[in-house]
Design a protein around this motif. Structure first.
Motif, PDB file in Angstrom:
ATOM      1  N   MET A   1       0.903  -1.061   0.016  1.00 52.85           N
ATOM      2  CA  MET A   1       0.020  -0.160   0.004  1.00 52.85           C
ATOM      3  C   MET A   1       0.759   1.193  -0.029  1.00 52.85           C
ATOM      4  O   MET A   1       1.964   1.177   0.947  1.00 52.85           O
ATOM      5  N   PRO A   2       0.579   1.951  -0.739  1.00 48.58           N
ATOM      6  CA  PRO A   2       1.495   3.473  -0.945  1.00 48.58           C
ATOM      7  C   PRO A   2       1.215   4.158   0.324  1.00 48.58           C
ATOM      8  O   PRO A   2       0.235   4.326   0.985  1.00 48.58           O
ATOM      9  N   LYS A   3       2.350   4.900   0.823  1.00 44.78           N
ATOM     10  CA  LYS A   3       2.452   5.770   1.851  1.00 44.78           C
ATOM     11  C   LYS A   3       1.721   7.052   1.458  1.00 44.78           C
ATOM     12  O   LYS A   3       1.741   7.606   0.517  1.00 44.78           O
ATOM     13  N   LEU A   4       0.783   7.424   2.595  1.00 47.55           N
ATOM     14  CA  LEU A   4       0.109   8.646   2.308  1.00 47.55           C
ATOM     15  C   LEU A   4       0.671   9.986   3.085  1.00 47.55           C
ATOM     16  O   LEU A   4       1.239   9.977   4.059  1.00 47.55           O
ATOM     17  N   ILE A   5       0.807  10.969   2.264  1.00 42.79           N
ATOM     18  CA  ILE A   5       1.280  12.117   2.596  1.00 42.79           C
ATOM     19  C   ILE A   5       0.447  13.441   2.362  1.00 42.79           C
ATOM     20  O   ILE A   5      -0.518  13.351   1.384  1.00 42.79           O
ATOM     21  N   TYR A   6       0.214  13.940   3.668  1.00 43.03           N
ATOM     22  CA  TYR A   6      -0.837  15.005   3.614  1.00 43.03           C
ATOM     23  C   TYR A   6      -0.219  16.562   3.267  1.00 43.03           C
ATOM     24  O   TYR A   6       1.149  16.717   4.222  1.00 43.03           O
ATOM     25  N   VAL A   7      -0.304  17.359   2.581  1.00 43.84           N
ATOM     26  CA  VAL A   7       0.309  18.746   2.199  1.00 43.84           C
ATOM     27  C   VAL A   7      -0.624  19.775   2.590  1.00 43.84           C
ATOM     28  O   VAL A   7      -1.730  20.035   1.993  1.00 43.84           O
ATOM     29  N   ALA A   8       0.047  20.779   3.196  1.00 50.92           N
ATOM     30  CA  ALA A   8      -1.229  22.218   3.706  1.00 50.92           C
ATOM     31  C   ALA A   8      -0.126  23.239   3.279  1.00 50.92           C
ATOM     32  O   ALA A   8       1.030  23.347   3.693  1.00 50.92           O
ATOM     33  N   ASP A   9      -0.588  24.017   2.074  1.00 53.17           N
ATOM     34  CA  ASP A   9      -0.379  24.928   1.647  1.00 53.17           C
ATOM     35  C   ASP A   9      -1.342  25.883   0.838  1.00 53.17           C
ATOM     36  O   ASP A   9      -1.906  25.315   0.194  1.00 53.17           O
TER      37      ASP A   9
ATOM     38  N   LYS B   1      -9.234  12.065  11.265  1.00 51.47           N
ATOM     39  CA  LYS B   1      -9.991  10.785  10.689  1.00 51.47           C
ATOM     40  C   LYS B   1      -9.214   9.737  10.201  1.00 51.47           C
ATOM     41  O   LYS B   1      -9.761   8.646  10.450  1.00 51.47           O
ATOM     42  N   LYS B   2      -8.271  10.161   9.702  1.00 50.90           N
ATOM     43  CA  LYS B   2      -7.123   9.321   9.066  1.00 50.90           C
ATOM     44  C   LYS B   2      -5.747   9.853   9.063  1.00 50.90           C
ATOM     45  O   LYS B   2      -5.282  10.580   8.402  1.00 50.90           O
ATOM     46  N   ALA B   3      -4.883   9.138   9.828  1.00 51.38           N
ATOM     47  CA  ALA B   3      -3.592   9.701  10.037  1.00 51.38           C
ATOM     48  C   ALA B   3      -2.686   9.358   8.940  1.00 51.38           C
ATOM     49  O   ALA B   3      -2.838   8.054   8.251  1.00 51.38           O
ATOM     50  N   PRO B   4      -1.877  10.288   8.395  1.00 49.12           N
ATOM     51  CA  PRO B   4      -1.133   9.922   7.320  1.00 49.12           C
ATOM     52  C   PRO B   4       0.277   9.238   7.660  1.00 49.12           C
ATOM     53  O   PRO B   4       0.440   9.272   8.845  1.00 49.12           O
TER      54      PRO B   4
END
Length: 234
Positions: free
Chosen positions: A1-9, A44-47
């Protein structure tokens, strides 16, 4: 499963650029225009990793970093147009694992993301081979449980800080060079990541030790690296 990354900008073009380059490397990326939206999604879902801009409307990236660190040790990279030493130290002190200055090359960001994941994956895979515990002064580390105690109380450390202390204790009284730390913890060398990343992390950890009045100190070996010692109060 690919790693999940959150980006805030809040700059859509930067989000698009980051998302495009990271997805080409096989990562799953979700972008947010402000800090509040990222935090809502995080609950809700940690990256597996977060990339946070400092200057955003509403909740800024440093506040988001502080909120995440209350409950999670997920790797965090701060990106900002600010490049003063104070800004870098503030970002690292609040719990980020890396700090990048805008404008940056997307490929450099990809390199740093990979480096953080390599470090986390490598140390997770080595847990069964490590000692049951390490101890220096008033600090005790339990590598298999990834737990730390200071004066018999739980001591909150980021994954990078924990790995740094384990690495230093494995060397006993010997100093570790900055290049050695980059290769061992970040899984890169000084040609890929600025050695200031090491100094920033050390400054953050020194502050934690001082705030807790620990007997453990991180000494600077000028022109080389660092050594752990234990004596009087920090």
């Amino acid at each position: 499963m690919p790693k999940l990354i959150y980006v805030a900008d809040d700059e859509k073009n930067i989000c698009f650029l980051i998302e495009n380059f990271l997805e080409k490397e096989g990562y799953e990326v979700e972008c947010f225009g402000d800090g509040e939206s990222l935090l809502d999604a995080f609950q809700k879902k940690a990256p597996d990793l977060c990339i946070l801009d400092i200057m955003m409307p509403g909740m800024d990236g440093l506040t988001v970093c502080t909120q995440i660190r209350k409950t999670s040790h997920v790797p965090i990279i701060i990106v900002s147009a600010k490049d003063s030493p104070l800004d870098r130290i503030t970002g690292i002190t609040l719990g980020s694992d890396d700090y990048m200055v805008k404008p940056f090359l997307p490929l450099e960001l990809v390199t740093r993301v990979k480096a953080l994941f390599r470090r986390v994956d490598t140390f997770s895979g080595q847990e069964e081979e490590t000692k049951e515990s390490y101890e220096i002064g008033d600090i005790k580390l339990y590598p298999k449980r990834r737990a730390a105690k200071l004066k018999d109380e739980d001591f909150a450390l980021t994954p990078l800080e924990f790995d740094f202390l384990c690495h230093m204790l494995e060397r006993q009284e010997h100093a570790a060079s900055r290049d050695d730390l980059l290769k061992s913890l970040w899984k890169v060398d000084s040609r890929e990541v600025d050695t200031r990343a090491v100094d920033d992390m050390v400054k953050r950890l020194r502050k934690k030790l001082k705030d807790q009045k620990s007997t453990v100190k991180i000494e600077t070996v000028w022109g080389y690296g660092f050594r752990l010692t234990s004596g009087g109060e920090a």
